[in-house]
Structures are given as structure tokens and as C-alpha cells.
Design an enzyme around this catalytic site. Sequence first.
Site, PDB file in Angstrom:
ATOM      1  N   HIS A 217      31.971  37.968  39.811  1.00  0.00           N
ATOM      2  CA  HIS A 217      30.651  37.335  40.006  1.00  0.00           C
ATOM      3  C   HIS A 217      29.583  38.400  39.921  1.00  0.00           C
ATOM      4  O   HIS A 217      29.698  39.659  39.794  1.00  0.00           O
ATOM      5  CB  HIS A 217      30.853  36.750  41.351  1.00  0.00           C
ATOM      6  CG  HIS A 217      30.574  37.910  42.473  1.00  0.00           C
ATOM      7  ND1 HIS A 217      32.000  38.673  42.591  1.00  0.00           N
ATOM      8  CD2 HIS A 217      29.643  38.315  43.307  1.00  0.00           C
ATOM      9  CE1 HIS A 217      31.694  39.539  43.673  1.00  0.00           C
ATOM     10  NE2 HIS A 217      30.481  39.296  44.059  1.00  0.00           N
ATOM     11  N   ASP A 219      25.635  39.116  41.973  1.00  0.00           N
ATOM     12  CA  ASP A 219      24.891  38.699  43.214  1.00  0.00           C
ATOM     13  C   ASP A 219      23.657  38.153  42.732  1.00  0.00           C
ATOM     14  O   ASP A 219      22.666  38.645  41.963  1.00  0.00           O
ATOM     15  CB  ASP A 219      24.723  40.106  43.906  1.00  0.00           C
ATOM     16  CG  ASP A 219      25.906  40.648  44.429  1.00  0.00           C
ATOM     17  OD1 ASP A 219      27.111  39.881  44.588  1.00  0.00           O
ATOM     18  OD2 ASP A 219      26.231  42.040  44.565  1.00  0.00           O
ATOM     19  N   HIS A 274      30.903  41.906  38.581  1.00  0.00           N
ATOM     20  CA  HIS A 274      31.911  42.812  39.226  1.00  0.00           C
ATOM     21  C   HIS A 274      33.055  41.999  40.112  1.00  0.00           C
ATOM     22  O   HIS A 274      32.835  40.861  40.289  1.00  0.00           O
ATOM     23  CB  HIS A 274      31.442  43.909  40.075  1.00  0.00           C
ATOM     24  CG  HIS A 274      30.478  43.246  41.354  1.00  0.00           C
ATOM     25  ND1 HIS A 274      28.788  42.613  40.964  1.00  0.00           N
ATOM     26  CD2 HIS A 274      30.600  42.811  42.621  1.00  0.00           C
ATOM     27  CE1 HIS A 274      28.448  42.126  41.954  1.00  0.00           C
ATOM     28  NE2 HIS A 274      29.441  42.321  43.030  1.00  0.00           N
ATOM     29  N   ARG A 285      40.955  47.957  52.702  1.00  0.00           N
ATOM     30  CA  ARG A 285      39.679  48.244  52.263  1.00  0.00           C
ATOM     31  C   ARG A 285      38.621  47.561  53.154  1.00  0.00           C
ATOM     32  O   ARG A 285      38.779  46.271  53.278  1.00  0.00           O
ATOM     33  CB  ARG A 285      39.718  48.011  50.820  1.00  0.00           C
ATOM     34  CG  ARG A 285      38.206  48.030  50.161  1.00  0.00           C
ATOM     35  CD  ARG A 285      38.335  47.383  48.476  1.00  0.00           C
ATOM     36  NE  ARG A 285      36.900  47.304  48.328  1.00  0.00           N
ATOM     37  CZ  ARG A 285      35.979  48.547  47.685  1.00  0.00           C
ATOM     38  NH1 ARG A 285      36.378  49.521  47.566  1.00  0.00           N
ATOM     39  NH2 ARG A 285      34.837  48.231  47.191  1.00  0.00           N
TER      40      ARG A 285
END
Length: 346
Positions: A217, A219, A274, A285
Site C-alpha cells: 500500500h 500511505d 511498501h 515485530r
Amino acid sequence: MVVATPTPLLRRGNNKKKTAAFGVPIIDLSDDKSIASEMIVKACEDYGFFKVVNHGVPKKVIARMEREAADFFSRPVSEKGRAGPAAPFGYGSKNIGFNGDKGDLEYILLEANPLSLTQRAKSFSNDPSTFSSVTNDYLSGVRKLSCDILELVAEGLWIEDNSIFSKLISNSHNDSCFRVNHYPPFIAPNNDEDELNNNHWDLSSNPSKSKVGFGEHTDPQILTILRSNDVSGLQIYTHDGFWIPVPPDPNEFFVFVGDSFQALTNGRFTSVRHRVVSINSWKSRMSMMYFAAPPLDAWISAPPQINNVITSNIYRPFKWGDFKQIVYSLRLADSRLDYFKNHTQS
């Protein structure tokens, strides 16, 4: 400075690896302003992505925010669930947005303003005043960092008013938000660590040995300021068609150009696509993202100094609130700016 480290790259839709020298652009904010501004503009043009060092956000502020978030995610599911569902703000798990996108993660999403944080803090912490204080300190630091970067961009673009972009997010009615993603540990079948480490950027080579933590996607906001722990998984997609793993750096911040910044620069900058891939790790994570956005009624339109260089207006002016509505109506991977292209351009 910019550091280039040879990194294996994979072209989209092609299982053949190609090795090339790629280094994440690294901007030292303690450098001379003219040097830093020039380098930021180049990084925004070439990648839409860079890392900043000497950023000025105190380590203790970052550490306290990470502890608060880690404490929340360590709680039982039933307890975390009381802070959700995310609609869009609150606690969410697996479901991302409203249009069927899913990921292997859980997350919290908050409005980045003190009043809203105070109201929601009791859902996220047994000590609401501490949670809201810690979060506000963190957001104050990354908001200032965003403004500093945007002012350096304006200087690098030779715009006389260097606050032309930063005032959009320093406005008290800004629509910025704060997200923390938590990806569970992922152990590959048979724990074949060497094989996985050699192939984790290639989702098609062996789907059973990698998981999509957060699908590809861009941002929608102006800038994203990201900080993560020391677990890898972040990948960016370059203009020439490669997915590139980004080595984690828990001490620094990564900066993403968003869709709105692409429009504000009339396409001179491109929002970076990304994703996050869960790879072999015994450790989870966790990443924290500040999404710098203007007020809902703010107009997104390239300033005259940029349009004088790029004669065709690629995008028609639009309000951030109208763009945000489009964002919520589409899937993660969709190109939202296509709906605002100026089809009358020559």
C-alpha cells in the site's frame, strides 16, 4: 550522507534474483541545512523514502512509548478486545480497514491530539494518565520532526515560504493519527532459517515460509514517521520494479512520502509503496507510525513555485477530507490519487 549497501533485490512478478547496490538514503539532520534539504528532496524524488539520524527525539521518550505499547499487547486477548473494535480508532486484529484487507498482526490506532488521547487512554492502560502523557510526549517529538523535514523540503524546492507544508500539520485542527502494529513471531516450517533468509522477499517462491503481515500500500497522508524494533520485515517497492528489504534500525526513524505529498508536489515526489512480510524470528515485530495529515478542510494543491517547473497540473485541487473518504472506500493496494487526476491536462 547516503550509505549504499549491496542488497539482493527481486523484481515484481519475476522469481529471478538480481543483486544491485542499494542503500537506504540516510539524512543527517545535524548537517548544514542546505545540504540536508538538497538530500531530502533527492531521496523523495528517487525513492519516496529515507532514514533520518540526529533527529532530536529523545531516546527515553521513544523507549517509554515502546514500553507502553508492549505492555498493552502482552495482555490477554479478552482484555485488549475491550479497546476495540477499531472503527477506525481503537484496537484491531487481522482486519485492516473496511474492505476485506487482512494481515497477520494486531494494532492500535489513535487520533494524534491530546483531548482524544485522554479520552481513550483508559481503554489502553491501567494508568491512563501515564499512557496519555507518554504518548503525547512521543507525538510531540515526531510532529516536530515532521515539521522540520517539511521545512527542509520547502527550502530544497526553493519555495520562499518554508512553512508552506509544515503549517498543514502544525495547525491545531490537523487530522494526524498514530498507529502501533504488533506482528507475532513467525517460525518457518522445519525452522529452515537459512532458506527463509534467502527468500523472504519473494512471497511467490514458497508461500508457506512467509506471511503477509501488512499488504502492499501507500500511505494517504503527507508524511509517515516510522520507528520499529530490531525485527525485520519492512520492504519498499522501487520505481524500477524491485521489492527491497529494509534493515531495521531501532535507534532511528524512517520517513515515507505519502499520497498527499505526491499531490502537493504535483508528482515530483512519489508516495512509496511498501509492505511488511513476517519472516523467521522468535521475536515479535513492533512498529510505531505517526501519520502527518492536514485538517479535514485543508486544500491539497501544489504551490505555484512547483507548477512553474512542472507546467501540467497532474492533480486537481482537493480537500483532505474528500480524499480521506475515497481512501476508506478502497482496498489497501488501490491507487487513490487516480480519482483526482486532472484529465484535462495537455
